[in-house]
Scaffold this motif. Sequence first.
Motif, PDB file in Angstrom:
ATOM      1  N   GLN A  50      -3.131 -44.554 -17.100  1.00  0.00           N
ATOM      2  CA  GLN A  50      -2.476 -44.184 -18.358  1.00  0.00           C
ATOM      3  C   GLN A  50      -3.481 -44.107 -19.509  1.00  0.00           C
ATOM      4  N   SER A  51      -4.442 -45.020 -19.499  1.00  0.00           N
ATOM      5  CA  SER A  51      -5.471 -45.002 -20.549  1.00  0.00           C
ATOM      6  C   SER A  51      -6.328 -43.745 -20.455  1.00  0.00           C
ATOM      7  N   MET A  52      -6.692 -43.365 -19.229  1.00  0.00           N
ATOM      8  CA  MET A  52      -7.490 -42.153 -19.044  1.00  0.00           C
ATOM      9  C   MET A  52      -6.706 -40.915 -19.469  1.00  0.00           C
ATOM     10  N   ALA A  53      -5.410 -40.909 -19.170  1.00  0.00           N
ATOM     11  CA  ALA A  53      -4.572 -39.777 -19.582  1.00  0.00           C
ATOM     12  C   ALA A  53      -4.510 -39.687 -21.106  1.00  0.00           C
ATOM     13  N   THR A  54      -4.417 -40.837 -21.761  1.00  0.00           N
ATOM     14  CA  THR A  54      -4.381 -40.847 -23.231  1.00  0.00           C
ATOM     15  C   THR A  54      -5.719 -40.398 -23.809  1.00  0.00           C
ATOM     16  N   ASP A  59      -8.686 -36.124 -26.646  1.00  0.00           N
ATOM     17  CA  ASP A  59      -9.787 -35.156 -26.695  1.00  0.00           C
ATOM     18  C   ASP A  59      -9.301 -33.703 -26.726  1.00  0.00           C
ATOM     19  N   SER A  60      -8.014 -33.511 -26.510  1.00  0.00           N
ATOM     20  CA  SER A  60      -7.474 -32.149 -26.472  1.00  0.00           C
ATOM     21  C   SER A  60      -6.979 -31.718 -27.856  1.00  0.00           C
ATOM     22  N   ARG A  61      -6.716 -30.437 -27.983  1.00  0.00           N
ATOM     23  CA  ARG A  61      -6.210 -29.901 -29.256  1.00  0.00           C
ATOM     24  C   ARG A  61      -4.763 -30.313 -29.513  1.00  0.00           C
ATOM     25  N   ILE A  62      -4.049 -30.608 -28.447  1.00  0.00           N
ATOM     26  CA  ILE A  62      -2.626 -30.945 -28.577  1.00  0.00           C
ATOM     27  C   ILE A  62      -2.428 -32.162 -29.475  1.00  0.00           C
ATOM     28  N   SER A  63      -3.374 -33.092 -29.420  1.00  0.00           N
ATOM     29  CA  SER A  63      -3.209 -34.351 -30.154  1.00  0.00           C
ATOM     30  C   SER A  63      -3.641 -34.259 -31.615  1.00  0.00           C
ATOM     31  N   LYS A  64      -4.211 -33.134 -32.004  1.00  0.00           N
ATOM     32  CA  LYS A  64      -4.838 -33.044 -33.324  1.00  0.00           C
ATOM     33  C   LYS A  64      -3.885 -33.427 -34.455  1.00  0.00           C
ATOM     34  N   ASN A  65      -2.696 -32.858 -34.461  1.00  0.00           N
ATOM     35  CA  ASN A  65      -1.748 -33.137 -35.547  1.00  0.00           C
ATOM     36  C   ASN A  65      -1.267 -34.585 -35.520  1.00  0.00           C
ATOM     37  N   HIS A  66      -1.025 -35.104 -34.314  1.00  0.00           N
ATOM     38  CA  HIS A  66      -0.569 -36.492 -34.186  1.00  0.00           C
ATOM     39  C   HIS A  66      -1.639 -37.466 -34.695  1.00  0.00           C
ATOM     40  N   GLU A  70      -1.508 -39.958 -38.100  1.00  0.00           N
ATOM     41  CA  GLU A  70      -1.722 -41.406 -38.014  1.00  0.00           C
ATOM     42  C   GLU A  70      -2.967 -41.822 -38.793  1.00  0.00           C
ATOM     43  N   PHE A  71      -3.987 -40.980 -38.770  1.00  0.00           N
ATOM     44  CA  PHE A  71      -5.215 -41.255 -39.524  1.00  0.00           C
ATOM     45  C   PHE A  71      -4.921 -41.350 -41.025  1.00  0.00           C
ATOM     46  N   LYS A  72      -4.138 -40.422 -41.535  1.00  0.00           N
ATOM     47  CA  LYS A  72      -3.795 -40.430 -42.964  1.00  0.00           C
ATOM     48  C   LYS A  72      -2.976 -41.668 -43.324  1.00  0.00           C
ATOM     49  N   THR A 225      -8.079 -45.307 -35.467  1.00  0.00           N
ATOM     50  CA  THR A 225      -6.841 -44.579 -35.168  1.00  0.00           C
ATOM     51  C   THR A 225      -6.719 -44.306 -33.674  1.00  0.00           C
ATOM     52  N   LYS A 226      -7.773 -43.798 -33.081  1.00  0.00           N
ATOM     53  CA  LYS A 226      -7.748 -43.496 -31.646  1.00  0.00           C
ATOM     54  C   LYS A 226      -7.625 -44.776 -30.819  1.00  0.00           C
ATOM     55  N   SER A 227      -8.263 -45.833 -31.296  1.00  0.00           N
ATOM     56  CA  SER A 227      -8.153 -47.118 -30.609  1.00  0.00           C
ATOM     57  C   SER A 227      -6.711 -47.612 -30.602  1.00  0.00           C
ATOM     58  N   ASN A 228      -6.007 -47.372 -31.696  1.00  0.00           N
ATOM     59  CA  ASN A 228      -4.602 -47.783 -31.773  1.00  0.00           C
ATOM     60  C   ASN A 228      -3.721 -46.974 -30.819  1.00  0.00           C
ATOM     61  N   PHE A 229      -4.024 -45.688 -30.672  1.00  0.00           N
ATOM     62  CA  PHE A 229      -3.283 -44.875 -29.702  1.00  0.00           C
ATOM     63  C   PHE A 229      -3.479 -45.425 -28.288  1.00  0.00           C
ATOM     64  N   LEU A 230      -4.716 -45.762 -27.963  1.00  0.00           N
ATOM     65  CA  LEU A 230      -5.001 -46.326 -26.640  1.00  0.00           C
ATOM     66  C   LEU A 230      -4.317 -47.680 -26.457  1.00  0.00           C
ATOM     67  N   ALA A 231      -4.279 -48.459 -27.529  1.00  0.00           N
ATOM     68  CA  ALA A 231      -3.635 -49.775 -27.461  1.00  0.00           C
ATOM     69  C   ALA A 231      -2.135 -49.639 -27.200  1.00  0.00           C
ATOM     70  N   GLU A 232      -1.501 -48.688 -27.882  1.00  0.00           N
ATOM     71  CA  GLU A 232      -0.068 -48.469 -27.669  1.00  0.00           C
ATOM     72  C   GLU A 232       0.204 -48.034 -26.232  1.00  0.00           C
ATOM     73  N   THR A 233      -0.668 -47.178 -25.713  1.00  0.00           N
ATOM     74  CA  THR A 233      -0.527 -46.743 -24.319  1.00  0.00           C
ATOM     75  C   THR A 233      -0.635 -47.926 -23.366  1.00  0.00           C
ATOM     76  N   LYS A 234      -1.604 -48.788 -23.620  1.00  0.00           N
ATOM     77  CA  LYS A 234      -1.807 -49.950 -22.748  1.00  0.00           C
ATOM     78  C   LYS A 234      -0.600 -50.881 -22.779  1.00  0.00           C
ATOM     79  N   LEU A 235      -0.067 -51.121 -23.976  1.00  0.00           N
ATOM     80  CA  LEU A 235       1.096 -52.009 -24.094  1.00  0.00           C
ATOM     81  C   LEU A 235       2.310 -51.423 -23.378  1.00  0.00           C
ATOM     82  N   GLU A 236       2.524 -50.119 -23.544  1.00  0.00           N
ATOM     83  CA  GLU A 236       3.643 -49.465 -22.860  1.00  0.00           C
ATOM     84  C   GLU A 236       3.456 -49.521 -21.346  1.00  0.00           C
TER      85      GLU A 236
END
Length: 335
Positions: A50-54, A59-66, A70-72, A225-236
Amino acid sequence: RDATRAADDRIKLAVQQDSRAKRISTEKEDRAASFQAAWDAMEHQYIHEQSMATRRWLDSRISKNHVLKEFKRLKREFYRPPTPRSIGREVKLKSLSSIVLIKMEAVLFQKGIVMEHFIRQYDEDSSGFLSHNEFRALVGDLPIDLSPEQVRLVISTLDSDQDGYVGLKELEKALDVVHQFNGLSASPWRMYIDPAQDVICYHNIATDRLVFEHRMNDKILLEITKSNFLAETKLEAINHIRRQRALKHLSPGLEMCSRGLCKQGPGTNVSTIQVQEGAWSIDVEDSSPSSKARYESTQLAVRQASMLVAEHTCPQGLLHQITTPRTIATTTLVN
């Protein structure tokens, strides 16, 4: 002579029974260890996947807006000036007990040990709790400079029941508050107001890196910001795999429970399974006309089935609670 022979037979029988009990106990422990090892490996693999998928998603363009959104939000939160409305936030960020716990987390993270083992190093009387003097020794070894009065304040805050001791549960409960206000538990980044400089900062507990407000930049904030996304993935992922583990534990016992309750008649069936934080709840409905005999019979069947669950599917489990109202019988097992 007959009496001697009978006594010898009783001794042999007792030895055999003792040997059998030990063998059964060993088999249970082996099954439990095997189950634990298998699920630990599966949990590690699932979290890694799951972490690798995140990471690929980040790294993809799909995540840019998300990520940008979160960064802002993170940037606004970090640079937000203190106001009367945000006084609660300021208090949490300045909390000495939270900062001590963050420093403690950093030590645990870097040494690769858990809180329980860390506490044991300072628990001189092996009570499972830290006295105020023992906790002072622990704080003294942390990379934080506190006055005796500040240490006393921290202890009084963490000793929630004021019994003179700081226990593991009290520390874990306080850590939950830290993770709510200062940073996700699976992320290495923690935000607080440094007591020495009275400046807000981010602290990476994995590398012990401190980034103060005047040295913060967008690159570091994006990293957080990216670290937090990975953290949420890990917790889920952790929550998901542990729910699966609980259901896997429960299913054989549930089958036994159903078989036992079938004897009570067609109106009795297992209606609900709940799995939450390591606890299994089995709700049994009895829709047939109620009677005292029927009620007692259903209650007995649920108790027997519960013991089977504890015996066969939870080798290290405990029968935690059984309540049987008029039409619903509920049994809860805690792993």
